[in-house]
Design an enzyme around this catalytic site. Structure first.
Site, PDB file in Angstrom:
ATOM      1  N   HIS A  98     -15.655  20.776  36.305  1.00  0.00           N
ATOM      2  CA  HIS A  98     -14.270  20.648  35.821  1.00  0.00           C
ATOM      3  C   HIS A  98     -14.125  19.339  35.036  1.00  0.00           C
ATOM      4  O   HIS A  98     -14.762  18.338  35.368  1.00  0.00           O
ATOM      5  CB  HIS A  98     -13.297  20.679  37.006  1.00  0.00           C
ATOM      6  CG  HIS A  98     -11.876  20.779  36.566  1.00  0.00           C
ATOM      7  ND1 HIS A  98     -11.153  19.671  36.194  1.00  0.00           N
ATOM      8  CD2 HIS A  98     -11.066  21.847  36.394  1.00  0.00           C
ATOM      9  CE1 HIS A  98      -9.939  20.070  35.820  1.00  0.00           C
ATOM     10  NE2 HIS A  98      -9.872  21.388  35.936  1.00  0.00           N
TER      11      HIS A  98
ATOM     12  N   ASN B  90      -6.911  26.805  40.777  1.00  0.00           N
ATOM     13  CA  ASN B  90      -7.575  25.546  41.136  1.00  0.00           C
ATOM     14  C   ASN B  90      -6.495  24.633  41.703  1.00  0.00           C
ATOM     15  O   ASN B  90      -5.690  24.088  40.965  1.00  0.00           O
ATOM     16  CB  ASN B  90      -8.209  24.941  39.874  1.00  0.00           C
ATOM     17  CG  ASN B  90      -8.764  23.545  40.113  1.00  0.00           C
ATOM     18  OD1 ASN B  90      -8.899  23.109  41.254  1.00  0.00           O
ATOM     19  ND2 ASN B  90      -9.092  22.851  39.023  1.00  0.00           N
TER      20      ASN B  90
ATOM     21  N   GLY C  86      -2.834  20.282  32.322  1.00  0.00           N
ATOM     22  CA  GLY C  86      -1.752  19.559  32.983  1.00  0.00           C
ATOM     23  C   GLY C  86      -0.783  18.885  32.022  1.00  0.00           C
ATOM     24  O   GLY C  86       0.036  18.070  32.431  1.00  0.00           O
TER      25      GLY C  86
ATOM     26  N   LYS D  60      -6.788  21.825  43.015  1.00  0.00           N
ATOM     27  CA  LYS D  60      -7.113  20.392  42.859  1.00  0.00           C
ATOM     28  C   LYS D  60      -6.868  19.669  44.190  1.00  0.00           C
ATOM     29  O   LYS D  60      -7.113  20.248  45.241  1.00  0.00           O
ATOM     30  CB  LYS D  60      -6.318  19.793  41.693  1.00  0.00           C
ATOM     31  CG  LYS D  60      -6.507  20.638  40.415  1.00  0.00           C
ATOM     32  CD  LYS D  60      -6.013  19.974  39.170  1.00  0.00           C
ATOM     33  CE  LYS D  60      -6.258  20.902  37.970  1.00  0.00           C
ATOM     34  NZ  LYS D  60      -5.897  20.315  36.701  1.00  0.00           N
TER      35      LYS D  60
HETATM   36  P1  PGA Z   1      -3.347  23.256  34.499  1.00  0.00           P
HETATM   37  O1  PGA Z   1      -4.840  22.967  35.028  1.00  0.00           O
HETATM   38  O2  PGA Z   1      -3.159  24.756  34.598  1.00  0.00           O
HETATM   39  O3  PGA Z   1      -2.454  22.507  35.443  1.00  0.00           O
HETATM   40  O4  PGA Z   1      -3.281  22.784  33.107  1.00  0.00           O
HETATM   41  C1  PGA Z   1      -5.897  23.840  34.720  1.00  0.00           C
HETATM   42  C2  PGA Z   1      -7.183  23.313  35.308  1.00  0.00           C
HETATM   43  O5  PGA Z   1      -7.392  22.088  35.284  1.00  0.00           O
HETATM   44  O6  PGA Z   1      -8.020  24.092  35.806  1.00  0.00           O
END
Ligand code: PGA
Length: 257
Positions: free
Chosen positions: A99, A10, A177, A12
């Site tokens: 999400h 993802n 995150g 983002k």
């Molecule tokens: P992250 O995000 O791996 O950066 O923790 C995962 C997500 O939000 O799908």
């Protein structure tokens, strides 16, 4: 039950079209010398404006492309939105729905998740439906209740045959995150609860076929022990999906290679 591992990146709101193509080209180079990417379903989910270029770059590779959202209407006066038809026509095969960032910042609810899910199925896109609890919900012992509510609302009115195609992503919001991954035991308990809830709604046979990804600070260093858990069938990856070598390594680790 053999469920094929699915690893989805993802991206983002990261990577413009040039950067997205460069990432896919780097992944293709690594995958050319490594068979792991053939043994898992590998998906990248770029921002809408990057999709066209990434679909082109991913042609003739085993990298599939997903979107990060979908509107529930076929078309019409919904300024700023993107429909299932538009995604399908652009070559998209997967779509992330619900999400936690959309739930947190853009008013996503279980009802809108459900509407988007039905639109995705109508356009033959494979939905990746995200569920997960907030930190205070976990700390007050509400994790299972929160997951059950999200599943009951999100999957309302879906048939068993449709459910088998849907991918669920368990993403504890406190792990996204933050660098705080759920331990394999904590993640497995939540995944088992999700599968139990799906079994109650759709029967055991369907529930056993549904792939449930873990998401939340998954990286190459922890992917192996997470995906080794009985009910964890892959990952939805944020930060670690933005660098080709880390993402490719994570895929091999998730497969236990
Ligand atoms: P992250 O995000 O791996 O950066 O923790 C995962 C997500 O939000 O799908």
């Amino acid at each position: 039950m053999d469920r094929k591992v699915i690893i989805a990146g993802n991206w983002k709101m990261n990577k413009n079209a040039c950067e997205g193509v460069a990432l896919v080209e780097d992944l293709k180079k690594i995958f050319a010398d490594c068979s792991c990417s053939c043994e898992a379903d590998v998906v990248v989910c770029p921002p809408f404006t990057t999709i066209g270029a990434v679909v082109e770059a991913a042609k003739n590779s085993n990298i599939k492309v997903g979107a990060q959202n979908i509107h529930w209407a076929d078309n019409g006066a919904f300024t700023g939105e993107i429909s299932g038809d538009m995604l399908k026509t652009a070559g998209v095969e997967y779509v992330i729905i619900g999400h936690s960032e959309r739930r947190q910042y853009f008013g996503e609810t279980d009802a809108t998740v459900n509407a988007r899910l039905k639109a995705a199925l109508k356009y033959d896109l494979i939905p990746i439906v995200c569920v997960g609890e907030l930190l205070d919900e976990r700390e007050s012992g509400k994790t299972e209740a929160v997951l059950s509510t999200q599943i009951r609302g999100g999957f309302d009115g879906i048939s068993g045959a449709e459910m088998e195609k849907i991918v669920v992503a368990y993403e504890p919001v406190w792990a996204i995150g933050t660098g705080k991954t759920a331990t394999p035991e904590i993640a497995e308990a939540a995944h088992a609860h999700i599968r139990k809830e799906l079994a109650a709604m759709f029967g055991t046979e369907v529930a056993e076929k549904v792939r449930i990804q873990y998401g939340g600070s998954m990286k190459a260093a922890n992917a192996r022990e997470l995906v080794a858990q009985k009910d964890i069938d892959g990952g939805l990856i944020g930060g670690a999906a933005l660098k080709a070598d880390e993402f490719a390594k994570l895929i091999c680790e998730a497969l236990g290679k």
